[in-house]
Design an enzyme around this catalytic site. Sequence first.
Site, PDB file in Angstrom:
ATOM      1  N   ASP A 218      51.737  39.841  46.013  1.00 53.12           N
ATOM      2  CA  ASP A 218      50.497  40.533  46.367  1.00 53.12           C
ATOM      3  C   ASP A 218      49.406  39.502  46.612  1.00 53.12           C
ATOM      4  OD1 ASP A 218      48.913  42.804  46.855  1.00 53.12           O
ATOM      5  OD2 ASP A 218      48.243  42.906  44.770  1.00 53.12           O
ATOM      6  N   ASN A 223      43.308  37.814  44.997  1.00 42.77           N
ATOM      7  CA  ASN A 223      44.153  37.223  43.959  1.00 42.77           C
ATOM      8  C   ASN A 223      44.209  35.697  44.052  1.00 42.77           C
ATOM      9  OD1 ASN A 223      44.827  39.508  42.522  1.00 42.77           O
ATOM     10  ND2 ASN A 223      46.598  39.984  43.791  1.00 42.77           N
ATOM     11  N   ASP A 243      47.170  37.053  38.897  1.00 42.63           N
ATOM     12  CA  ASP A 243      47.744  38.396  38.987  1.00 42.63           C
ATOM     13  C   ASP A 243      49.107  38.406  39.681  1.00 42.63           C
ATOM     14  OD1 ASP A 243      48.162  41.052  38.756  1.00 42.63           O
ATOM     15  OD2 ASP A 243      46.528  41.689  40.084  1.00 42.63           O
TER      16      ASP A 243
END
Length: 350
Positions: A218, A223, A243
């Site tokens: 992701d 992030n 993350d």
Amino acid sequence: MNSPTAPDAAHPFETLTPDVVLDALESVGLRGDGRLTALSSYENRVYQVQLEDGAPVVAKFYRPDRWSDAQIQEEHDFAAELMAAEIPAVGPLVLNGQTLHRFQNFSFSVSPRRGGRPPELDDGEVLEWIGRFLARIHTVGARRPFVQRPALDVQTFAVEPMQWLLAHDCVPLDVQTLWSKRCQEAIDLIAARADMAGATGKNKTNSSGIRQLRLHGDCHPGNILWTPTDAAASAGPGPHFVDLDDARTGPAVQDLWMLLSGDRQQQTRQLGMLVDGYEQFREFDPMELALIEPLRTLRLIHYSAWLARRWSDPIFPVNFPWFGSSDYWKGQIQMLEDQIEAMSESPLIV
């Protein structure tokens, strides 16, 4: 929209009060001084906690029933591998000999606080730097497979989400037929591709020869925390990847395409800078460029189901009030039509 959960059903996160957060930290030997700041996160609950000794930490409470503890631990172990390779990923602290903890009904972890700002993706130097570290992440990711965490594939990111949305009457009747048709057309286009088939969760090639490996999963700009290059060396200038909650197996380009934006010319330039940096450490397979639009389409379908499945969580209706209306689904139909067209065009080149 029709919620699959009764409106009066209490969500598990409603029991996660500030006292519970502080008690959870105290259970692993960390004593907060009472200052607690909720950080931006929809999937989990994440808090910056000021400790009595003055050092802030970030406590992450995982959404119940999303990942098993074994799957979360595999994420933690991957982060530890990256940090051991001196890659600037922010992983959880080892407390009492472990990184994953239980308190009441929650699994949680504690990480050091890392400051930073979103990367400036119009800056070629920034993109090249990020590309270098993505290559290093993938070098580590290719060493061994995930055992517990799933793969990014058509079934779990498109077919199952579409079926779930229809089974739970999430798509209004006035647009349901057209949305279903466009969604199925997009899925059929993706499923017909050899390079999107055969994702087994193992670190090996699929039937098209494209390598599957452990990914961040992701890697959007939110992030990546960027520390300016003129910062002191102790601050760790450059990108820091946070993350890894969506870490899974897939093609390398999954971690690149979410950093692209703008028109085709802009995306081509951005991709060129990323790949220039990437190939300083690891070869990039140009066959993967044809996966960008199919992967974008999978994320589009998956996102609607993600919102619908989280609707009983009180923060979702508050933060996504536009979700579920006929206008929302009409917009999704238009985006699916755009993606069907984009998937028929020649891929970006570098």
